[in-house]
Design a protein around this motif. Structure first.
Motif, PDB file in Angstrom:
ATOM      1  N   GLU A   1       0.843  -1.200   0.000  1.00  0.00           N
ATOM      2  CA  GLU A   1       0.000   0.000   0.000  1.00  0.00           C
ATOM      3  C   GLU A   1       0.882   1.254   0.000  1.00  0.00           C
ATOM      4  OE1 GLU A   1      -3.031  -1.482   3.307  1.00  0.00           O
ATOM      5  OE2 GLU A   1      -1.328  -2.762   2.745  1.00  0.00           O
ATOM      6  N   GLN A   2       0.290   2.357  -0.419  1.00  0.00           N
ATOM      7  CA  GLN A   2       1.034   3.617  -0.363  1.00  0.00           C
ATOM      8  C   GLN A   2       0.837   4.244   1.012  1.00  0.00           C
ATOM      9  OE1 GLN A   2      -0.528   5.620  -3.971  1.00  0.00           O
ATOM     10  NE2 GLN A   2       1.609   5.786  -4.549  1.00  0.00           N
ATOM     11  N   LYS A   3       1.916   4.719   1.602  1.00  0.00           N
ATOM     12  CA  LYS A   3       1.819   5.370   2.905  1.00  0.00           C
ATOM     13  C   LYS A   3       1.271   6.783   2.715  1.00  0.00           C
ATOM     14  CE  LYS A   3       5.660   3.751   5.047  1.00  0.00           C
ATOM     15  NZ  LYS A   3       6.973   3.854   5.686  1.00  0.00           N
ATOM     16  N   PRO A   4       0.266   7.183   3.504  1.00  0.00           N
ATOM     17  CA  PRO A   4      -0.257   8.551   3.356  1.00  0.00           C
ATOM     18  C   PRO A   4       0.843   9.577   3.644  1.00  0.00           C
ATOM     19  CG  PRO A   4      -1.590   7.260   4.913  1.00  0.00           C
ATOM     20  CD  PRO A   4      -0.385   6.443   4.580  1.00  0.00           C
ATOM     21  N   ARG A   5       0.885  10.610   2.831  1.00  0.00           N
ATOM     22  CA  ARG A   5       1.836  11.719   3.054  1.00  0.00           C
ATOM     23  C   ARG A   5       1.242  12.732   4.025  1.00  0.00           C
ATOM     24  NH1 ARG A   5       4.471   7.932   0.383  1.00  0.00           N
ATOM     25  NH2 ARG A   5       6.318   8.728  -0.660  1.00  0.00           N
ATOM     26  N   LEU A   6       2.108  13.578   4.566  1.00  0.00           N
ATOM     27  CA  LEU A   6       1.644  14.743   5.321  1.00  0.00           C
ATOM     28  C   LEU A   6       0.615  15.498   4.487  1.00  0.00           C
ATOM     29  CD1 LEU A   6       5.113  15.960   6.609  1.00  0.00           C
ATOM     30  CD2 LEU A   6       3.154  15.670   8.110  1.00  0.00           C
ATOM     31  N   PRO A   7      -0.393  16.120   5.113  1.00  0.00           N
ATOM     32  CA  PRO A   7      -1.321  16.933   4.325  1.00  0.00           C
ATOM     33  C   PRO A   7      -0.555  18.074   3.638  1.00  0.00           C
ATOM     34  CG  PRO A   7      -1.622  17.328   6.680  1.00  0.00           C
ATOM     35  CD  PRO A   7      -0.671  16.179   6.557  1.00  0.00           C
ATOM     36  N   ARG A   8      -0.993  18.407   2.443  1.00  0.00           N
ATOM     37  CA  ARG A   8      -0.296  19.457   1.682  1.00  0.00           C
ATOM     38  C   ARG A   8      -0.145  20.731   2.517  1.00  0.00           C
ATOM     39  NH1 ARG A   8      -3.459  21.306  -3.297  1.00  0.00           N
ATOM     40  NH2 ARG A   8      -2.922  19.293  -4.210  1.00  0.00           N
ATOM     41  N   SER A   9      -1.179  21.040   3.302  1.00  0.00           N
ATOM     42  CA  SER A   9      -1.154  22.303   4.054  1.00  0.00           C
ATOM     43  C   SER A   9      -0.123  22.310   5.179  1.00  0.00           C
ATOM     44  CB  SER A   9      -2.546  22.577   4.646  1.00  0.00           C
ATOM     45  OG  SER A   9      -2.863  21.549   5.584  1.00  0.00           O
ATOM     46  N   ALA A  10       0.473  21.142   5.482  1.00  0.00           N
ATOM     47  CA  ALA A  10       1.524  21.099   6.505  1.00  0.00           C
ATOM     48  C   ALA A  10       2.921  21.120   5.886  1.00  0.00           C
ATOM     49  CB  ALA A  10       1.370  19.842   7.373  1.00  0.00           C
ATOM     50  N   VAL A  11       2.994  21.164   4.555  1.00  0.00           N
ATOM     51  CA  VAL A  11       4.280  21.093   3.841  1.00  0.00           C
ATOM     52  C   VAL A  11       4.471  22.286   2.903  1.00  0.00           C
ATOM     53  CG1 VAL A  11       5.537  19.763   2.075  1.00  0.00           C
ATOM     54  CG2 VAL A  11       4.356  18.561   3.940  1.00  0.00           C
ATOM     55  N   PHE A  12       3.369  22.785   2.366  1.00  0.00           N
ATOM     56  CA  PHE A  12       3.415  23.819   1.317  1.00  0.00           C
ATOM     57  C   PHE A  12       2.779  25.095   1.857  1.00  0.00           C
ATOM     58  CE2 PHE A  12       1.278  25.493  -2.694  1.00  0.00           C
ATOM     59  CZ  PHE A  12       2.439  26.098  -3.175  1.00  0.00           C
TER      60      PHE A  12
END
Lengths: 247, 247
Positions: B171-182
């Motif tokens: 499975e793909q591991k969920p990434r950080l939400p975009r709003s916490a990175v960008f």
């Protein structure tokens, strides 16, 4: 050759852009691609600042001595970021975690992972017909840049990525011969002849290209750049001031 | 969505490979892609070692505690390399150049450029239907690895890239939400709530996934990893021993 290999093969840095801003969909696709890069221990130790404020872009362009920052369709700044990993910890834990993260090992890991994300962003932009250039010169705007972007400890702006609709199609610079970069089982201790041959090739390229002709070999440029005392200690002081002791 | 964005979007690390070696054409396409990555001042400050010797692969796998190194279809090691840039210089010039290159600025630049090349290699491999995993654990084999590969000063093995025909589809591991990175124009000083929400999401993912179920949040893993004294000074000593003073 598949479409991915073609996009990678056609890469050249683009420094002249048409006056067309990126769409929101393009920006999202680029950021999504960055986030999908592999990352050590799922740390995701990077942040991306999209600089949309024209006044801020102009200030960064002037300090970095790079007009592409102001003229491109969208300007990203890629940062190494170990700050976010500590947020859920208590103050005492944060102190101990900070001591561990200040080792050069984690600095290297954060820079490496930020660059993986950056290259995904870069390839994604190029796949949509956009041009890009990575701009290391933003470090000329340090430490002010840190304040302008509000970057806390353990967050370091590494490079910019200027993206836009290309207004030029420069020639591709010849790369080092594969045999000087790729080795089977053991590094080649005798690379000098290969580098000298490549120096000739690059000298011919620089002498023949349409724009910005110059007389220089590959090695010759680095000898000219590095055979003097460079004031680079300030950069290390900056890195240390952000919490990376490089112990 | 174009083919490039699709390949990037479908990324997951592959750790189980079929017993099928890569073809020469596949290896060449991967190395060519790496060489086409953008690079600061055209330095191309990286080298790639293709480890084809089975005995050597086994040794590296054992020291790195990572069986993928031995079991994959092809094993690359990506190195930061500032050695090649000095070869055409005379001995006195080399000494002065070495002093400049030993600053942390050039270390950072070499790591960043090597990672750009690595991610091009990675995406190229995935575009051909191959699976990959980046292996940081090769540093467990240092400093012996340096001798096995014959790496001179200013050449540091950063990570391995194991490539092969996938024998799993994790499975793909969920990434950080975009709003916490960008972030737009300014870093968000108040990320804690976003990280806590992501911690819950990751905890659910780890609890629900098919293989290697565990009870852990994203932050929780780093607190467990970093809330103790880690012996990382040895890595910095190694980096310095290769000429990078990190002044």
């Amino acid at each position: 050759m598949n479409e991915v290999l073609q996009v990678i093969r056609q890469h050249r840095s683009i420094r002249k852009f048409k006056n067309i801003p990126l769409t929101g969909e393009q920006v999202d696709a680029i950021v999504d691609a960055a986030q999908m890069a592999p990352t050590s221990a799922h740390m995701q130790p990077f942040s991306i600042i999209g600089v949309t404020d024209q006044g801020l872009r102009k200030k960064i362009a002037v300090h970095s001595k790079n007009p592409s920052i102001e003229e491109c369709g969208y300007f990203f700044i890629f940062c190494a970021d170990l700050h976010r990993m500590m947020l859920a910890a208590g103050p005492e834990q944060q102190e101990k975690m900070g001591r561990n993260l200040s080792f050069s090992y984690f600095y290297q890991t954060a820079v490496l992972c930020a660059a993986l994300a950056l290259q995904n962003a870069n390839v994604a932009a190029e796949s949509m017909g956009l041009g890009t250039v990575i701009i290391g010169g933003i470090n000329e705007a340090l430490p002010a840049l840190d304040e302008w972007l509000g970057l806390p400890d353990f967050v370091i702006p590494l490079v910019g990525l200027a993206v836009g609709v290309p207004d030029e199609l420069p020639e591709q610079k010849p790369r080092l011969p594969r045999s000087a970069v790729f080795f089977e089982n053991r590094y080649d201790p005798d690379l000098k002849a290969k580098v000298e041959k490549y120096d000739q090739e690059i000298e011919e390229y620089y002498g023949a290209r349409t724009n910005n002709k110059q007389k220089a070999s590959w090695s010759g440029k680095f000898i000219a750049m590095l055979d003097k005392d460079l004031p680079l200690g300030g950069y290390t002081e900056y890195v240390k001031s952000k919490g990376f002791d490089l112990k």
